[in-house]
Scaffold this motif. Structure first.
Motif, short mmCIF file in Angstrom:
data_model
loop_
_atom_site.label_atom_id
_atom_site.label_comp_id
_atom_site.label_asym_id
_atom_site.label_seq_id
_atom_site.Cartn_x
_atom_site.Cartn_y
_atom_site.Cartn_z
N VAL A 53 37.57 40.33 18.73
CA VAL A 53 36.36 40.69 17.92
C VAL A 53 35.57 40.87 18.00
O VAL A 53 34.83 39.96 18.63
N GLU A 54 34.82 42.27 18.04
CA GLU A 54 33.66 42.10 18.18
C GLU A 54 32.54 41.39 16.75
O GLU A 54 32.90 41.43 15.46
N SER A 55 31.63 41.29 17.64
CA SER A 55 30.96 40.12 16.63
C SER A 55 29.92 40.76 15.69
O SER A 55 29.47 41.92 15.76
N VAL A 56 29.96 40.74 13.98
CA VAL A 56 29.28 41.61 13.21
C VAL A 56 28.91 40.55 11.96
O VAL A 56 29.37 38.93 12.16
N GLY A 57 27.87 40.91 11.75
CA GLY A 57 27.33 39.81 10.55
C GLY A 57 28.07 39.84 9.51
O GLY A 57 28.03 38.07 9.00
N PHE A 58 29.13 39.80 9.58
CA PHE A 58 31.08 39.21 8.77
C PHE A 58 31.93 38.94 8.91
O PHE A 58 32.19 38.97 8.07
N TYR A 59 31.35 38.14 10.09
CA TYR A 59 32.92 38.13 10.63
C TYR A 59 33.23 36.63 9.95
O TYR A 59 34.08 36.48 10.52
#
Length: 355
Positions: A53-59
């Motif tokens: 999963v790509e790193s996003v601010g709400f992972y």
């Protein structure tokens, strides 16, 4: 081994499932509000399943939900993934397929995932800085109100000083300014209490994590760095010793200069400003504190400032403070300048810190 790439969004996620040979087995869109459905979907692939999963601010919620149910869960670095994207049309399915393909081929650029105690400290520290910025904004607004009425005010609009000042000058305000002043005062009183509560929460969290508390105490021996700054450095870098050298750490913090090279010509520009902005801000503030309070830091700042200017010298000192923190954490030794005696709490026979 089944490989799944996940393109995560606020309201939905898109998955692409590949087998060992890279053949697409399934495409699926799931709403993020159905956590049980997401958990059951990934668990249905059994124990031999790896997910990217790509790193996003709400992972975080997705990571905590899936981690116990899959064989391997990795976080992808968005900048590194973009370098592999090419010129294809950007869609959720293409993004999920790219993540799955890179993971299956062991070419996926991975991002760092902090431990639970670091994540909790990071949330506390970021909240504290956010509240402190709101407090500073309210104080500036009250200062501007004073300037509009040509009224001298206290040096700093703390709640007690602001309250006394408003009571003494209230008759000189217009009705609109009087209302604004009282409401600004109410905000300052509440925000000061919130800052104090956040400070206590940070101290309480560190008290429950002896390893983190020891690291904070070591970093606090560096000039200009106190408990909050040390906690911010640890929260934003995670395990600071994971960086192999100071250049990697400086680049992560965005304090490394941009480099442009063509043939034999090399140009060093401004700092990149990549990475956490809070980390750069607290290091800049720590640098100015060190310049005012420590003669060695002031001497270093003066020497750099003569050839580069005062602003660049302060930025260079901020980067040096971060490097000192890295070295102190790796050596597990309190900081001391060269030529000074080793601190009393340094273990006998341990390596000394030299700059």
């Amino acid at each position: 081994m089944t490989t799944i790439g996940v393109d995560l969004h606020k309201d939905s996620l898109t998955t692409m499932v590949l087998d060992d040979h890279g053949t697409i087995l399934e495409r699926r869109d799931l709403p993020t509000k159905c956590r049980h459905q997401i958990r059951d979907y990934f668990a249905s692939f059994g124990p031999h399943c790896q997910v990217a999963v790509e790193s996003v601010g709400f992972y975080y919620w997705f990571w905590e939900l899936l981690h116990p149910h899959v064989h391997r869960l990795v976080l992808a670095d968005p900048a590194g993934v973009r370098a592999h994207a090419g010129r294809k049309a950007k869609t959720d399915r293409h993004d999920a397929l790219l993540l799955a393909t890179l993971l299956r081929e062991n070419r996926l650029p991975m991002a760092y995932v902090p431990t639970e105690n670091i994540r909790a400290l990071r949330e506390l520290v970021r909240h504290r800085h956010s509240v402190a910025r709101s407090l500073a904004r309210e104080r500036r607004a009250l200062r501007w109100l004073a300037l509009k009425n040509n009224l001298p005010g206290p040096t700093t609009f703390t709640s007690d000083r602001a309250q006394k000042w408003i009571l003494s000058q209230e008759s000189k305000f217009s009705p609109a300014h009087r209302l604004a002043a009282h409401q600004r005062l109410d905000q300052i009183i509440a925000l000061e209490r919130h800052v104090a509560d956040a400070d206590r929460a940070i101290v309480h969290h560190l008290a429950g994590e002896p390893t983190l508390q020891h690291q904070v105490q070591l970093l606090a021996t560096i000039p200009g760095i106190a408990t909050l700054t040390a906690a911010t450095i640890l929260a934003e870098t995670g395990d600071i010793t994971r960086f192999d050298n100071p250049d990697q750490l400086g680049a992560y913090a965005g304090l490394a200069p941009r480099v442009s090279q063509s043939g034999q010509t090399v140009h060093h520009g401004r700092i990149s400003k990549h990475g956490p902005p809070i980390l750069r801000w607290v290091l800049q503030q720590a640098a100015w504190v060190a310049i005012r309070t420590d003669p060695h830091a002031r001497q270093l700042y003066t020497r750099i400032g003569k050839r580069a200017g005062t602003k660049k010298a302060a930025t260079a000192l901020a980067r040096k403070l971060l490097i000192y923190a890295w070295s102190v954490a790796r050596r597990q030794q309190p900081f001391h300048w060269p030529g000074e005696p080793r601190p009393l709490d340094t273990p006998a026979g341990g390596p000394s810190y030299d700059i």
